[in-house]
Design an enzyme around this catalytic site. Structure first.
Site, PDB file in Angstrom:
ATOM      1  N   ARG A  74       0.797  -1.717  -0.200  1.00  0.00           N
ATOM      2  CA  ARG A  74      -0.103   0.104  -0.122  1.00  0.00           C
ATOM      3  C   ARG A  74       0.452   1.215  -0.028  1.00  0.00           C
ATOM      4  O   ARG A  74       1.748   1.378   0.550  1.00  0.00           O
ATOM      5  CB  ARG A  74      -1.001  -0.308   0.817  1.00  0.00           C
ATOM      6  CG  ARG A  74      -2.298   1.132   1.429  1.00  0.00           C
ATOM      7  CD  ARG A  74      -2.799   0.597   2.849  1.00  0.00           C
ATOM      8  NE  ARG A  74      -3.688   1.867   2.974  1.00  0.00           N
ATOM      9  CZ  ARG A  74      -3.815   2.895   3.007  1.00  0.00           C
ATOM     10  NH1 ARG A  74      -2.688   2.920   4.787  1.00  0.00           N
ATOM     11  NH2 ARG A  74      -4.734   3.588   3.886  1.00  0.00           N
ATOM     12  N   ASN A 150      -7.245   7.822   2.469  1.00  0.00           N
ATOM     13  CA  ASN A 150      -7.201   7.184   4.225  1.00  0.00           C
ATOM     14  C   ASN A 150      -7.268   8.152   5.210  1.00  0.00           C
ATOM     15  O   ASN A 150      -7.545   9.709   5.005  1.00  0.00           O
ATOM     16  CB  ASN A 150      -4.911   7.622   4.432  1.00  0.00           C
ATOM     17  CG  ASN A 150      -4.292   7.549   5.214  1.00  0.00           C
ATOM     18  OD1 ASN A 150      -4.599   5.960   5.357  1.00  0.00           O
ATOM     19  ND2 ASN A 150      -4.504   7.941   6.383  1.00  0.00           N
ATOM     20  N   GLU A 151      -8.629   7.665   5.629  1.00  0.00           N
ATOM     21  CA  GLU A 151      -8.515   8.210   6.961  1.00  0.00           C
ATOM     22  C   GLU A 151      -9.502   9.137   6.911  1.00  0.00           C
ATOM     23  O   GLU A 151      -8.972  10.389   7.286  1.00  0.00           O
ATOM     24  CB  GLU A 151      -7.684   7.786   8.532  1.00  0.00           C
ATOM     25  CG  GLU A 151      -6.604   7.044   8.548  1.00  0.00           C
ATOM     26  CD  GLU A 151      -6.267   6.252   9.544  1.00  0.00           C
ATOM     27  OE1 GLU A 151      -5.452   7.702   9.961  1.00  0.00           O
ATOM     28  OE2 GLU A 151      -5.393   5.723   9.618  1.00  0.00           O
ATOM     29  N   HIS A 218      -9.475   0.610   9.748  1.00  0.00           N
ATOM     30  CA  HIS A 218      -7.690   0.250  10.101  1.00  0.00           C
ATOM     31  C   HIS A 218      -7.844   0.245  11.486  1.00  0.00           C
ATOM     32  O   HIS A 218      -8.890   0.452  12.557  1.00  0.00           O
ATOM     33  CB  HIS A 218      -7.539   1.755  10.138  1.00  0.00           C
ATOM     34  CG  HIS A 218      -6.452   2.512   8.803  1.00  0.00           C
ATOM     35  ND1 HIS A 218      -6.492   3.552   8.480  1.00  0.00           N
ATOM     36  CD2 HIS A 218      -6.996   1.828   7.637  1.00  0.00           C
ATOM     37  CE1 HIS A 218      -6.570   3.464   7.092  1.00  0.00           C
ATOM     38  NE2 HIS A 218      -6.576   2.155   6.649  1.00  0.00           N
ATOM     39  N   TYR A 220      -6.656   0.116  15.271  1.00  0.00           N
ATOM     40  CA  TYR A 220      -5.508   0.243  15.813  1.00  0.00           C
ATOM     41  C   TYR A 220      -6.416  -0.005  17.607  1.00  0.00           C
ATOM     42  O   TYR A 220      -6.801  -0.925  18.337  1.00  0.00           O
ATOM     43  CB  TYR A 220      -4.905   1.621  15.978  1.00  0.00           C
ATOM     44  CG  TYR A 220      -4.087   1.555  14.627  1.00  0.00           C
ATOM     45  CD1 TYR A 220      -2.887   1.285  15.139  1.00  0.00           C
ATOM     46  CD2 TYR A 220      -3.832   2.201  13.687  1.00  0.00           C
ATOM     47  CE1 TYR A 220      -2.490   1.051  13.907  1.00  0.00           C
ATOM     48  CE2 TYR A 220      -4.070   1.953  13.043  1.00  0.00           C
ATOM     49  CZ  TYR A 220      -2.860   1.530  12.537  1.00  0.00           C
ATOM     50  OH  TYR A 220      -1.513   1.934  11.681  1.00  0.00           O
ATOM     51  N   GLU A 247      -5.151  -1.086   7.943  1.00  0.00           N
ATOM     52  CA  GLU A 247      -3.813  -0.836   8.276  1.00  0.00           C
ATOM     53  C   GLU A 247      -3.736  -1.216  10.227  1.00  0.00           C
ATOM     54  O   GLU A 247      -5.551  -1.667  10.468  1.00  0.00           O
ATOM     55  CB  GLU A 247      -3.482   1.141   8.727  1.00  0.00           C
ATOM     56  CG  GLU A 247      -3.176   1.752   7.647  1.00  0.00           C
ATOM     57  CD  GLU A 247      -2.661   2.671   8.441  1.00  0.00           C
ATOM     58  OE1 GLU A 247      -3.087   3.569   9.454  1.00  0.00           O
ATOM     59  OE2 GLU A 247      -2.736   4.015   7.109  1.00  0.00           O
ATOM     60  N   TRP A 276       0.904  -1.427   8.995  1.00  0.00           N
ATOM     61  CA  TRP A 276       2.109  -0.155   9.006  1.00  0.00           C
ATOM     62  C   TRP A 276       2.362  -0.089   9.982  1.00  0.00           C
ATOM     63  O   TRP A 276       2.517  -1.028  11.430  1.00  0.00           O
ATOM     64  CB  TRP A 276       0.964   1.131   9.231  1.00  0.00           C
ATOM     65  CG  TRP A 276       1.052   2.661   9.125  1.00  0.00           C
ATOM     66  CD1 TRP A 276       1.443   2.617  10.372  1.00  0.00           C
ATOM     67  CD2 TRP A 276       1.347   2.703   8.535  1.00  0.00           C
ATOM     68  NE1 TRP A 276       1.825   4.431   9.339  1.00  0.00           N
ATOM     69  CE2 TRP A 276       1.590   4.437   8.785  1.00  0.00           C
ATOM     70  CE3 TRP A 276       0.274   3.134   6.945  1.00  0.00           C
ATOM     71  CZ2 TRP A 276       1.718   5.405   7.382  1.00  0.00           C
ATOM     72  CZ3 TRP A 276       0.495   4.227   6.463  1.00  0.00           C
ATOM     73  CH2 TRP A 276       1.439   5.097   6.151  1.00  0.00           C
TER      74      TRP A 276
END
Length: 527
Positions: A74, A150-151, A218, A220, A247, A276
């Site tokens: 990516r 992205n985000e 993503h 986290y 991610e 990531w």
């Protein structure tokens, strides 16, 4: 009369030929919950992100990422929030992906945190960027997935909201001739804790004329339990929509992600994942680097976990069939020669062996212990092993991989014994950095532990003092206990061994009385 009618019917049929759907998906495309290639073969992403827009000279990263058996990279791009990536640069990135037999997920990073972070772009602006570099992308649908932004929204509400903005961006690209698979990131900095993407995904997917949209979550700190991870993945399975973990990391300042469950569930469900990130992180998240200073021979703890750990890339990645992956070439490489060890230390060794041969080309080698544990992968017929246990006998063998993803038979086994080092003598140091803070708390990340001795150590213990009134509320990458205001942190199983001058890190979070700006002090390190 009948013959005349028949003749007229045949003539009419000549003018009313079947018409192909105007927006039929080509190249990589969605099929139910799966992502497939043009030939219908399923493709499951296994790879990482590379911050190309900030490190445009680090083009060797593509080959290095491939050498660790990734099938996807990516690539971070910018249309103006940072130095723009031009048409020629994007074309070169696509070429590098193809040279290294990687599927290319191209993402526009300009949109990160829109509505919350100053300077962020809208999804409409991101769509305009893709249109500006369209000439580098058209015809590359077999190799490229376009990750629109992205985000794209932070934690603040914006107008238009995620669903409307994402739908408009998709339709704008389709009306401008993009037939690529499109990937869309979730709001809430990609973590979707308000479920804006989860609850609107079906409407967004149906708004795509090509029905070729992939949803990217993503993972986290929001995803720090198995229950949260499974529930989110289950929602997309129930909806019949394609999901990838676009991610994730092994720890984060907003909490400690459960990377073991993320990877295990992605593998068991056939979902793609992209860690990531390769190297070059800053702003307090340097611990997310998978290699140090873009050096493929210096895998970090996170890099070893992602590439060589359980359910990792080396064990689960399959090359795209467009590059000869799958079953198009059933012939495996020849068996490599017996490994030979040299440069043996207490924590490492150099291995080399006679190269294998193959009709479609050898792309790399995987090194294992006699029990089947992976010790790493390499693109050449040699490797430097690190992180080994002192005074331990290792029996190792090698398997070769070819361009179709086939693996050879195991080489003959070789044996070597690491030197004694023990890690019980010599010194170490510790230093903590306050990464972020607010009125009633703060995060210390990283607390860096450095082996300053001339021998490898196998354990470490760090102590430091919390200011009066402060309370520890969380920790990661260490076993932490508190006595009064003294904090004691001990290594975990995977980060205790440190070669001379090597470092590792852990982090903690603490609360404090409002207005008290004191921070921890008195860091010391011992065995």
């Amino acid at each position: 009369m009948r013959s005349l009618i028949t003749a007229l019917a045949c003539l009419l049929a000549m003018f009313v030929a079947p018409v192909a759907p105007a927006n039929a998906a080509v190249g990589i495309h969605v099929s139910g919950t799966k992502i497939v290639e043009a030939n219908g073969q399923e493709f499951v992403m296994r790879g990482t992100s590379h911050a190309h827009t900030w490190y445009p000279s680090q083009t060797k990263a593509f080959a290095d990422i491939k050498s660790l058996k990734a099938n996807t990279v990516r690539v971070v791009l910018s249309g103006g929030r940072w130095t723009p990536n031009s048409v020629s640069d994007v074309a070169n990135v696509v070429s590098l992906c193809k040279q290294n037999k990687l599927i290319c997920v191209l993402e526009n990073h300009d949109t990160t945190g829109y509505g919350e972070q100053s300077g962020a772009y809208t999804l409409d602006q991101a769509a305009n960027y893709w249109i500006s570099v369209k000439s580098a992308l058209v015809g590359q649908e077999d190799y490229v997935i376009v990750n629109i932004g992205n985000e794209p929204i932070g934690n603040n509400a914006v107008t238009p909201g995620w669903a409307a903005a994402t739908t408009a961006a998709i339709q704008k690209l389709r009306s401008n001739g993009f037939q690529h698979a499109l990937m869309v990131d979730a709001p809430n900095w990609g973590q979707d804790w308000q479920f804006g993407m989860r609850d609107n995904a079906r409407a967004v997917f149906d708004s795509d004329p090509a029905k070729n949209t992939i949803f990217s979550i993503h993972m986290y700190g929001v995803f720090d339990t198995a229950a949260e991870i499974n529930a989110y993945m289950d929602a997309f399975k129930t909806a019949g929509l394609p999901l990838v973990v676009g991610e994730f990391g092994f720890n984060h300042s907003d909490g400690n992600p459960d990377e073991d469950t993320i990877m295990a569930q992605a593998v068991s469900r056939g979902l793609g994942y992209l860690g990531w990130s390769w190297s070059g992180n800053g702003g307090g998240v340097e611990y997310l680097d998978q290699v140090t200073n873009f050096d493929v021979t210096q895998l970090t703890d996170w890099g070893r976990r992602l590439f060589n750990g359980a359910n990792g890339i080396a064990a689960t990645s399959k090359q795209a069939s467009i590059y000869g992956g799958g079953t198009t070439d059933p012939t495996p490489p020849s068996t490599p020669g017996t490994p030979s060890a040299s440069g043996i230390t207490s924590s490492g060794a150099n291995l080399s062996w006679t190269a294998a041969t193959d009709n479609v080309g050898v792309t790399g080698y995987d090194v294992y212990t006699s029990t089947g544990t992976s010790l790493g992968s390499t693109a050449t017929n040699s490797i430097t092993l690190t992180g080994l246990t002192p005074a331990t006998t290792y029996q190792v063998y090698v398997k070769a991989r070819d361009a179709a993803g086939n693996q050879s038979a195991a080489s003959p086994t070789a044996s070597f014994t690491t030197l004694s080092g023990g890690g019980t003598g010599g010194g170490c140091t510790a230093a903590g950095t306050v990464q972020s803070q607010w009125s009633t708390g703060y995060v210390v990340q990283p607390v860096t532990v450095t082996n300053t001795s001339t021998s490898t150590r196998s354990s470490w213990t760090v102590t430091f003092t919390l200011p009066v009134g402060h309370t520890l509320t969380g920790s990661w990458n260490a076993t932490v206990t508190v006595s009064g205001q003294t904090v004691t942190a001990k290594n975990l199983s995977y980060n205790g061994t440190l070669a001379p001058n090597a470092t590792t890190s852990f982090g903690v979070q603490a609360s404090r009385p409002s207005g008290n700006t004191s921070v921890p002090s008195g860091y010391t390190c011992a065995n």
